[in-house]
Design an enzyme around this catalytic site. Structure first.
Site, mmCIF file in Angstrom:
data_model
loop_
_atom_site.group_PDB
_atom_site.id
_atom_site.type_symbol
_atom_site.label_atom_id
_atom_site.label_comp_id
_atom_site.label_asym_id
_atom_site.label_seq_id
_atom_site.Cartn_x
_atom_site.Cartn_y
_atom_site.Cartn_z
ATOM 1 C CG ASP A 112 9.457 -19.875 44.356
ATOM 2 O OD1 ASP A 112 8.928 -18.965 45.020
ATOM 3 O OD2 ASP A 112 10.559 -20.373 44.649
ATOM 4 C CG ASP A 133 6.688 -16.372 45.580
ATOM 5 O OD1 ASP A 133 6.703 -15.954 46.752
ATOM 6 O OD2 ASP A 133 7.721 -16.590 44.913
ATOM 7 C CE LYS A 139 12.921 -18.930 44.473
ATOM 8 N NZ LYS A 139 12.977 -18.652 45.936
#
EC number: 3.1.-.-
Length: 342
Positions: A252, A239, A254
């Site tokens: 990352d 990412d 989420k």
């Protein structure tokens, strides 16, 4: 003084009455019980002479002559020798990975750790090849408990929404995550890409949830960029790689509908992050080394996102776990491709 029995005999002879003396007399307050015949006990029907020797031996013996040793000898004669179970071997300890590949790369550590043009984040496209992705490896090596938990959640959602409703729900979740990542990529890259996004995407609850995190992010190095581990042969799509509070991290993003305040609530996300950290350190396309990771969990209602920072020590603890999952996947894939002997 004459005895009672002699007096009764005389009275009986004189009055022509016969009195039979009972050895014992019982009294009761109920006339019904007096009129009923006494029931015979089953023990009275037993042949006493037949079992007299047995009774005499039991009554006369005060202490049993049997000992534990004699009892074991009798058991051996009756049932044979005892078959002893094998003692289970104690576990030698936790499973250790056979891979010796390090998380960090000494060659990159001694080289340059900056980009030639740091204002332009890297974005390497993900090319199709035979290497398995990090996501696929983690999905194919889930534990039985993880599979059961996921299946129970799926069945519960199907009962609530139905088959079509569940399919629509999962599709909506995927689109929300896609739009969230597009918005973050635009925010972290350039204002021109940000203008191309619609107002609904920019003002979503997920974006509002990470506003306090974006303030601590700087020095973006890569966005939605592919990475592959040249030695261990796996790939992934990261990412973001940027500095979080001065530490260069693989970030990352989420999304979640439930709060995840602890890193344990993120399931396999730490393994995914550390897999990217190891891959970027052994990918020639990246001239810098990364030692840390960051998991950011954003919420749809706009509540502040939870951040889980993984320093170099924590990443080093998760790295062997990732290598075990990679070994498990490799062994599983090897068994599936090996033809069965006839």
């Amino acid at each position: 003084m004459q005895s009672l029995s002699s007096i009764c005999k005389k009275l009986g002879r004189s009055s022509r009455f016969f009195v039979e003396l009972a050895p014992s007399v019982g009294f009761s307050t109920s006339c019904y019980f007096c009129s009923q015949k006494k029931k015979k006990s089953p023990y009275q029907e037993v042949d006493q002479n037949k079992y007299s020797n047995l009774i005499r031996s039991i009554v006369s013996t005060k202490i049993s002559s049997q000992t534990p040793e004699s009892l074991f000898q009798e058991d051996d004669l009756l049932y044979g020798p005892v078959s002893k179970c094998k003692v289970q071997e104690q576990e030698s300890g936790p499973i250790v990975t056979q891979n010796t590949v390090l998380l960090l790369n000494p060659e990159k550590r001694n080289g340059s750790n900056t980009l030639t043009d740091s204002s332009v984040p890297l974005k390497i496209p993900l090319q199709k090849n035979k290497m398995p992705s990090v996501t696929r490896i983690l999905q194919q090596t889930m534990t039985a408990k993880q599979i059961l938990t996921l299946e129970r959640w799926k069945q519960r959602m199907i009962l609530e929404l139905g088959e079509d409703g569940f399919a629509e729900y999962t599709s909506d979740i995927f689109l929300q995550g896609k739009h969230f990542h597009e918005a973050l990529e635009a925010i972290l890259s350039s204002q021109e890409q940000l203008k191309e996004l619609d107002e609904k995407t920019i003002s979503s609850g997920y974006v509002a949830s990470v506003q306090h995190v974006l303030k601590d992010i700087s020095g973006v190095r890569a966005l939605e960029s592919a990475v592959h581990h040249e030695t261990l042969k796996y790939l992934g799509l990261m990412d973001c790689v940027a500095e979080y509070r001065g530490k260069l991290c693989v970030i990352d993003w989420k999304t979640s509908e439930k709060p995840k305040p602890f890193i344990q609530n993120t399931f396999d996300n730490p393994l995914q992050v550390v897999a990217y950290v190891g891959a970027i350190n052994h990918d020639a396309s990246y001239s810098f080394e990364v030692q840390c990771g960051l998991i950011v969990v954003a919420y749809k209602d706009g509540s502040p996102a939870h951040t889980h920072f993984m320093d170099s020590e924590l990443c080093s603890q998760y790295w062997p776990k990732w290598l075990l999952r990679l070994e498990k996947y490799t062994e599983k894939a090897k068994n599936q491709t090996t033809p069965n002997p006839d």
